[in-house]
Enzyme design. Structure first.
Site, PDB file in Angstrom:
ATOM      1  N   HIS A 243       1.206  -1.279  -0.093  1.00 21.21           N
ATOM      2  CA  HIS A 243       0.123  -0.190  -0.071  1.00 21.21           C
ATOM      3  C   HIS A 243       0.722   1.292   0.249  1.00 21.21           C
ATOM      4  CE1 HIS A 243      -3.323  -2.324   1.572  1.00 21.21           C
ATOM      5  NE2 HIS A 243      -2.945  -2.799   2.546  1.00 21.21           N
TER       6      HIS A 243
HETATM    7  C1  BDR Z   1      -3.198   0.581   5.320  1.00 19.94           C
HETATM    8  O1  BDR Z   1      -2.625  -0.018   6.670  1.00 19.94           O
HETATM    9  C2  BDR Z   1      -1.838  -0.571   7.119  1.00 19.94           C
HETATM   10  O2  BDR Z   1      -2.200  -1.358   7.417  1.00 19.94           O
HETATM   11  C3  BDR Z   1      -0.854   0.407   6.110  1.00 19.94           C
HETATM   12  O3  BDR Z   1       0.894  -0.133   6.534  1.00 19.94           O
HETATM   13  C4  BDR Z   1      -1.392   1.019   4.967  1.00 19.94           C
HETATM   14  O4  BDR Z   1      -1.215   2.000   5.427  1.00 19.94           O
HETATM   15  C5  BDR Z   1      -3.939  -0.475   4.599  1.00 19.94           C
HETATM   16  O5  BDR Z   1      -5.046  -0.426   4.558  1.00 19.94           O
END
Ligand code: BDR
Ligand code: CA
Length: 314
Positions: A243
């Site tokens: 992400h």
């Molecule tokens: C987001 O939530 C976290 O678990 C990850 O680092 C990312 O920023 C994804 O939903």
């Protein structure tokens, strides 16, 4: 003389946060002014340590690291050890960090930096809950027009949610902060799950990182092999979505992404859909556009960039 876009990363590492930080540290297009930690994937006491471990990995003990809010503006903190492990950075065995933690509070650092640097020159890349950024905006509204842009990972539309059926983790954890940021008028580029779920690791992509042969590549491969197990079980995919590095990759090579300008509103009242990002993708309202919302990316180009850049680190 420093070159590159002036940037503050606001983060809650998180294995994917770690890749985002390392990508920025390895890229001459970015001039990293500092990294601010926030509570999110794990409590603040761990995220600030994790940021410093990642700076150590890159051999950048000179990067100023600040601790920020240890909880969301209104709601109690929700964490995600079930995804990231007990430390938030499970996978490799990283030593205690050498990079110091600055005494200044992260929010004060943001305010001071935005007042000091030329107006319109500093970008913020928040890749965790938006608590620090919103608090800085509320404490010092004069900084808002001085922010060049915000490039954030958060939200979802067609992908809907990952922490609840309706909401993505970063926005769900601090929806009130997200509402402040999306109403601020600062130009926002948003990386929702719709695009990050296309930035999937795979056996070959992780092997390419390990095969770089440096300590950073090995540590990141260890992190991603741990991180993948959750999403593989959940989605039946070969890998996991990377992400947070989407934000930094966009700053370096925006042409690998496709998106559109939309209105984005944040749900802050319904418990059922708390933190849902209501994105007017089809432009069915007259609400003003307040974000460039990404929907697609060239995943091969994204992973090639990460691999090439991480090879520049120790
Ligand atoms: C987001 O939530 C976290 O678990 C990850 O680092 C990312 O920023 C994804 O939903
Ligand atoms: Ca994150």
């Amino acid at each position: 003389m420093t070159t590159g876009q002036s940037l503050i990363i606001d983060t809650d590492p998180g294995q994917d946060d770690a890749v985002a930080i390392l990508l920025a540290l390895a890229s001459p297009e970015i001039h990293l002014l500092g990294i601010t930690a926030v509570a999110g994937n794990v409590p603040l006491a761990l995220t600030e340590v994790n940021v410093r471990k990642v700076c150590d990995l890159a051999g950048r003990t000179d990067i100023p690291v600040f601790a920020g809010l240890d909880r969301p503006l209104v709601r109690p903190l929700i964490t995600a050890e079930h995804v990231h492990g007990k430390t938030g950075l499970d996978g490799p065995d990283l030593p205690d960090p050498q990079t110091p933690l600055q005494d200044q509070h992260a929010v004060d650092f943001m305010i001071e930096t935005l007042r000091r640097e030329p107006a319109g020159s500093v970008t913020i890349a928040p890749v965790g809950p938006l608590s620090n950024v919103a608090m800085a905006m509320q404490m010092a509204p004069d900084i808002i027009p001085r922010i060049k842009q915000i490039v954030l990972m958060g939200g979802a539309y067609f992908e809907v949610g990952n922490i609840t059926p309706a909401a993505e983790f970063n926005i769900h954890v601090d929806p009130h902060a997200a509402a402040v940021v999306f109403a601020s008028g600062v130009p926002i580029t948003m990386m929702p799950l719709d695009v990050t779920h296309k930035a999937l690791t795979s056996t070959d992509r992780v092997a390419a990182l390990r095969n770089i042969g440096n300590r950073t590549g090995a540590a990141i491969a260890d992190m991603l092999e741990f991180f993948e197990r959750f999403d593989e079980a959940k989605y039946g995919s070969d890998g996991a979505p990377l992400h947070d590095p989407c934000t930094i990759a966009w700053l370096i090579d925006p042409k690998m992404f496709v998106g559109r300008h939309c209105n984005v509103e944040i749900e802050t009242s319904s418990e059922l859909t708390m933190g849902m990002t209501v994105i007017d993708w089809w432009r069915v309202t007259n609400r003003p556009e307040n974000a460039l919302v990404m929907g697609d990316l060239d995943a091969d180009r994204f992973f090639a960039l990460i691999t090439e850049r991480l090879a520049r680190l120790p």
